[in-house]
Design an enzyme around this catalytic site. Sequence first.
Site, PDB file in Angstrom:
ATOM      1  N   GLU A 114       0.821  -1.201   0.000  1.00 10.13           N
ATOM      2  CA  GLU A 114       0.000   0.000   0.000  1.00 10.13           C
ATOM      3  C   GLU A 114       0.856   1.252   0.000  1.00 10.13           C
ATOM      4  O   GLU A 114       1.956   1.277   0.540  1.00 10.13           O
ATOM      5  CB  GLU A 114      -0.950  -0.007   1.202  1.00 10.13           C
ATOM      6  CG  GLU A 114      -2.013  -1.070   1.029  1.00 10.13           C
ATOM      7  CD  GLU A 114      -3.081  -1.046   2.101  1.00 10.13           C
ATOM      8  OE1 GLU A 114      -4.205  -1.478   1.808  1.00 10.13           O
ATOM      9  OE2 GLU A 114      -2.807  -0.614   3.230  1.00 10.13           O
ATOM     10  N   CYS A 127       3.629   8.495   1.065  1.00 15.62           N
ATOM     11  CA  CYS A 127       4.186   7.537   2.015  1.00 15.62           C
ATOM     12  C   CYS A 127       4.422   6.225   1.272  1.00 15.62           C
ATOM     13  O   CYS A 127       3.486   5.558   0.835  1.00 15.62           O
ATOM     14  CB  CYS A 127       3.211   7.352   3.179  1.00 15.62           C
ATOM     15  SG  CYS A 127       3.814   6.212   4.421  1.00 15.62           S
ATOM     16  N   CYS A 134       6.927  -7.018   7.020  1.00 18.65           N
ATOM     17  CA  CYS A 134       8.003  -6.461   7.833  1.00 18.65           C
ATOM     18  C   CYS A 134       8.496  -7.533   8.792  1.00 18.65           C
ATOM     19  O   CYS A 134       7.713  -8.360   9.245  1.00 18.65           O
ATOM     20  CB  CYS A 134       7.475  -5.251   8.612  1.00 18.65           C
ATOM     21  SG  CYS A 134       8.761  -4.253   9.370  1.00 18.65           S
ATOM     22  N   CYS A 138       7.417  -5.069  15.906  1.00 21.48           N
ATOM     23  CA  CYS A 138       7.110  -4.052  16.921  1.00 21.48           C
ATOM     24  C   CYS A 138       5.711  -4.373  17.454  1.00 21.48           C
ATOM     25  O   CYS A 138       4.781  -4.609  16.682  1.00 21.48           O
ATOM     26  CB  CYS A 138       7.149  -2.649  16.315  1.00 21.48           C
ATOM     27  SG  CYS A 138       8.780  -2.216  15.667  1.00 21.48           S
ATOM     28  N   CYS A 141       2.484  -2.387  16.256  1.00 29.30           N
ATOM     29  CA  CYS A 141       2.303  -2.132  14.815  1.00 29.30           C
ATOM     30  C   CYS A 141       1.639  -3.326  14.151  1.00 29.30           C
ATOM     31  O   CYS A 141       2.110  -4.457  14.295  1.00 29.30           O
ATOM     32  CB  CYS A 141       3.648  -1.857  14.156  1.00 29.30           C
ATOM     33  SG  CYS A 141       3.535  -1.586  12.380  1.00 29.30           S
ATOM     34  N   CYS A 368      -0.932   5.515  10.227  1.00 35.04           N
ATOM     35  CA  CYS A 368       0.315   4.830  10.597  1.00 35.04           C
ATOM     36  C   CYS A 368       0.031   3.480  11.232  1.00 35.04           C
ATOM     37  O   CYS A 368      -0.777   3.378  12.141  1.00 35.04           O
ATOM     38  CB  CYS A 368       1.100   5.637  11.616  1.00 35.04           C
ATOM     39  SG  CYS A 368       1.476   7.287  11.113  1.00 35.04           S
TER      40      CYS A 368
HETATM   41  N1  SAH Z   1      10.088   0.425   9.704  1.00 35.50           N
HETATM   42  C1  SAH Z   1      10.218   1.863   9.650  1.00 35.50           C
HETATM   43  C2  SAH Z   1       9.196   2.484   8.726  1.00 35.50           C
HETATM   44  C3  SAH Z   1       7.759   2.424   9.227  1.00 35.50           C
HETATM   45  S1  SAH Z   1       7.269   4.054   9.558  1.00 35.50           S
HETATM   46  C4  SAH Z   1      10.178   2.423  11.051  1.00 35.50           C
HETATM   47  O1  SAH Z   1      10.027   1.637  11.963  1.00 35.50           O
HETATM   48  O2  SAH Z   1      10.387   3.599  11.231  1.00 35.50           O
HETATM   49  C5  SAH Z   1       5.745   3.860  10.315  1.00 35.50           C
HETATM   50  C6  SAH Z   1       5.663   4.619  11.623  1.00 35.50           C
HETATM   51  O3  SAH Z   1       4.381   4.373  12.211  1.00 35.50           O
HETATM   52  C7  SAH Z   1       6.711   4.123  12.611  1.00 35.50           C
HETATM   53  O4  SAH Z   1       7.171   5.182  13.398  1.00 35.50           O
HETATM   54  C8  SAH Z   1       5.880   3.176  13.431  1.00 35.50           C
HETATM   55  O5  SAH Z   1       6.485   2.925  14.682  1.00 35.50           O
HETATM   56  C9  SAH Z   1       4.568   3.892  13.527  1.00 35.50           C
HETATM   57  N2  SAH Z   1       3.436   3.022  13.869  1.00 35.50           N
HETATM   58  C10 SAH Z   1       3.336   1.701  13.661  1.00 35.50           C
HETATM   59  N3  SAH Z   1       2.154   1.240  14.107  1.00 35.50           N
HETATM   60  C11 SAH Z   1       1.504   2.294  14.618  1.00 35.50           C
HETATM   61  C12 SAH Z   1       0.235   2.456  15.214  1.00 35.50           C
HETATM   62  N4  SAH Z   1      -0.590   1.426  15.349  1.00 35.50           N
HETATM   63  N5  SAH Z   1      -0.133   3.693  15.604  1.00 35.50           N
HETATM   64  C13 SAH Z   1       0.700   4.741  15.414  1.00 35.50           C
HETATM   65  N6  SAH Z   1       1.910   4.646  14.851  1.00 35.50           N
HETATM   66  C14 SAH Z   1       2.307   3.437  14.462  1.00 35.50           C
END
Ligand code: SAH
Length: 392
Positions: A114, A127, A134, A138, A141, A368
């Site tokens: 996406e 974006c 991935c 985390c 996420c 995000c």
């Molecule tokens: N792998 C990279 C790129 C992903 S960026 C990284 O970790 O930076 C996506 C951003 O959204 C990251 O900062 C991630 O931590 C955040 N994110 C992931 N899940 C989320 C959620 N459920 N709510 C808010 N932010 C989230």
Amino acid sequence: MTTPITPDILTVPRKEQPSDKVNLVGLTRDALRAALIDAGTPEKQAKMRTNQLWQWIYQKGVRDFADMTNLAKDYRAKLDRNFEIRIPEVVTKQVSEDGTRKYLVRIAGGHEVEIVYIPEEDRGTLCVSSQVGCTLTCSFCHTGTQKLVRNLTAGEIVGQIMLARDDLDDWVRAGEGMGERPRLVSNIVLMGMGEPLYNFDNVRDAMKIAMDGEGISLSRRRITLSTCGVVPGIARTGDEIGCQLAISFHATTDEVRDVLVPVNRRWNIEALLAALRAYPRLSNSERVTFEYVMLAGVNDSDEDARRLVKLIEGIPAKINLIPFNEWPGAPYKRSSNNRIRAFAQIIYDAGYATPIRTPRGEDIMAACGQLKSATERARKSRREIEAEAGLG
Ligand code: SAH
């Protein structure tokens, strides 16, 4: 800046596309030149032909060699026999009430990723995804709960920018100068699916293409790579790409960060901060963005805010607070607005900008951490529905 008006959901029929032609999209200038020579372009002409093709592909958005009117007809035919100009195929496009657009695209092998376009008053941010799925796991996420399928190629990464330009009618038109109209895709954030520093070479090649002044021509200041903190990749980003950096920081002790961002067990907060302190060109006008997801009762106390300020002392930084976007089964809750504001105030008082990220495109699951999961979920529930109806 206005984006063209389109129906809310558009489903494009899939076409089969087996091909043994070499795709020119994603080749560096050197690789493109070598490919042209391989296909019989005289060496003496190769540099000029590379420039010409580059402009057609990356400045004007042309996909058909037959339209490249400054090339001889038989040369166009030769190119067509050997090469193609192919970008990922849009499967569905959704437009949010707030103007955010989400594209689900299909890449070779039938995989899907996406891409999200976020229009704002003074810019339009795309974006971009770097991997299918991935590996980071985390815990907050949703993308992290999906298995990695594969790295995207450089062509698939730069192709995401190209398809947004297609959809937004954002290419330089015939007879138009390069800077004549502001571009609708003015900024790139590598914040989609995947960890860009685990796919470094392809991300670098794609961003080099995006920054090339004869093509897509985005300044390195308008490209932000977001990483969970893959320390060795940070120095390489500074040296080999030179774009802006965002760090998914999310916690102020190793104990908490080990759980939220498990890669912290490999490169802890201290190692990460040392890499950031060494990042080239940091200044008040080029700051590191610290992304910080606000999770109720986990990382959002006043003490956390004060610790954060101490940790990042001396690093030109801005702190981007992200209200947690919940997903079904998520083990966390979003911090209250009051808590987020109080947290922000402490950091602001210490002299840092602390924008609170407004969730964009929530109604189309484009916020995000929600990417792809929506599609997966839709698919799952369709299966469930079928099973319930005795069709499964
Ligand atoms: N792998 C990279 C790129 C992903 S960026 C990284 O970790 O930076 C996506 C951003 O959204 C990251 O900062 C991630 O931590 C955040 N994110 C992931 N899940 C989320 C959620 N459920 N709510 C808010 N932010 C989230």
